[in-house]
Design an enzyme around this catalytic site. Structure first.
Site, mmCIF file in Angstrom:
data_model
loop_
_atom_site.group_PDB
_atom_site.id
_atom_site.type_symbol
_atom_site.label_atom_id
_atom_site.label_comp_id
_atom_site.label_asym_id
_atom_site.label_seq_id
_atom_site.Cartn_x
_atom_site.Cartn_y
_atom_site.Cartn_z
ATOM 1 N N GLY A 14 -0.354 3.223 -3.588
ATOM 2 C CA GLY A 14 -0.907 3.057 -2.243
ATOM 3 C C GLY A 14 0.190 3.035 -1.203
ATOM 4 C CE1 TYR A 17 -7.882 -7.642 -1.228
ATOM 5 C CE2 TYR A 17 -7.685 -9.906 -0.469
ATOM 6 C CZ TYR A 17 -7.137 -8.652 -0.645
ATOM 7 O OH TYR A 17 -5.830 -8.412 -0.239
ATOM 8 C CG ASN A 71 0.635 -1.740 -1.425
ATOM 9 O OD1 ASN A 71 0.555 -2.805 -0.804
ATOM 10 N ND2 ASN A 71 0.232 -0.581 -0.909
ATOM 11 N NE ARG A 81 -4.833 3.241 3.566
ATOM 12 C CZ ARG A 81 -6.149 3.374 3.661
ATOM 13 N NH1 ARG A 81 -6.668 4.064 4.661
ATOM 14 N NH2 ARG A 81 -6.954 2.830 2.767
ATOM 15 C CB VAL A 101 -4.330 2.083 -9.801
ATOM 16 C CG1 VAL A 101 -3.044 2.511 -9.113
ATOM 17 C CG2 VAL A 101 -5.281 1.399 -8.820
ATOM 18 C CB SER A 131 -4.367 -11.674 -0.974
ATOM 19 O OG SER A 131 -5.038 -12.328 0.086
ATOM 20 C CE LYS A 185 -5.206 -8.044 -3.667
ATOM 21 N NZ LYS A 185 -4.197 -7.008 -4.000
#
Length: 233
Positions: A13, A156, A87, A16, A61, A141, A160
């Site tokens: 990733g 999310y 990432n 950006r 991935v 995160s 994480k």
């Protein structure tokens, strides 16, 4: 001579946001950078922004065939990998919570954000093992810390949290091979994921990951870091 060979870093990733900022920071330190994106065109556009040697490559991935193909392609171009930065990730939890999220969304987020990095380490282990100073950095995160879990960001947070757990286990498993593994919280960063109101620039978000990849003491291992400091999982 081997001692003068540039170090190489792969950033998933990396086209950006924080990933690109990490790529730019490592390129500025003289690293040969491999930028991956699910779109080869996006990876090539990102590579063009870096005034250094960059290998752009297409990689998903969540797809083992894609990962294995990238390994085979890169083995023809490089003899070792010094840094792997996991990432790439997704944040799909808008408008849902832990009581409404579907199994399918849980599956897809966990696959991208936690299982993807595990499979990347497994697949690239032969190349990482050839480096005298191999380092793996998982971009996590604060939402992956136990004290900051949120019922309103279910997939999310759980992904994480799992990534942080995988960081501990990978560090244990790779200790005998001399490979250091850590995870990092970049903070709330102005990216497509973080939004325009976030207080940190991508460069600020990338700083700790770049430090872990380059200058951090190798005795920092199996840890979770924010602003170059170890914090609680």
């Amino acid at each position: 001579m081997e001692s003068t060979q540039k170090k190489r870093a792969l950033i998933t990733g990396g086209n950006r946001g924080i990933g690109l900022a990490i790529a730019q920071g490592l390129a500025a330190k003289g690293y040969e950078v491999i930028i991956t994106s699910r779109s080869l065109d996006n990876a090539q556009q990102a590579a063009a922004k870096l005034q250094s040697k960059v290998i752009p490559i297409e990689l998903d991935v969540t797809d083992d065939r894609s990962i294995n193909q990238v390994v085979e392609t890169l083995r023809q171009q490089i003899d070792q990998l010094d840094v792997l930065i996991n990432n790439a990730g997704i944040y799909p939890d808008d408008g849902i919570n832990i009581l409404t999220i579907s199994r399918e969304l849980l599956d897809s987020t966990m696959n991208a954000n936690a299982f993807g990095p595990i499979r990347m380490v497994q697949a690239f282990l032969p190349l990482l093992a050839k480096s005298p100073d191999a380092r793996v950095i998982n971009v996590s995160s604060g939402y992956g810390a136990l004290e900051d879990l949120s019922a309103d960001v279910p997939s999310y947070c759980l992904s994480k949290l799992a990534l942080n757990g995988a960081t501990i286990m990978l560090a244990q498993a790779l200790h005998s091979k001399g490979i250091v593994v850590n995870s990092v919280c970049p903070g709330w960063v102005r990216t497509d994921m973080g939004g325009a109101s976030a207080p940190r620039s991508p460069e600020q978000g990338a700083d700790t990951a770049i430090w872990l990849a380059t200058d951090a003491p190798r005795n920092i291992n199996g840890k979770f870091l924010r602003d170059r400091q170890v914090v609680s999982f």
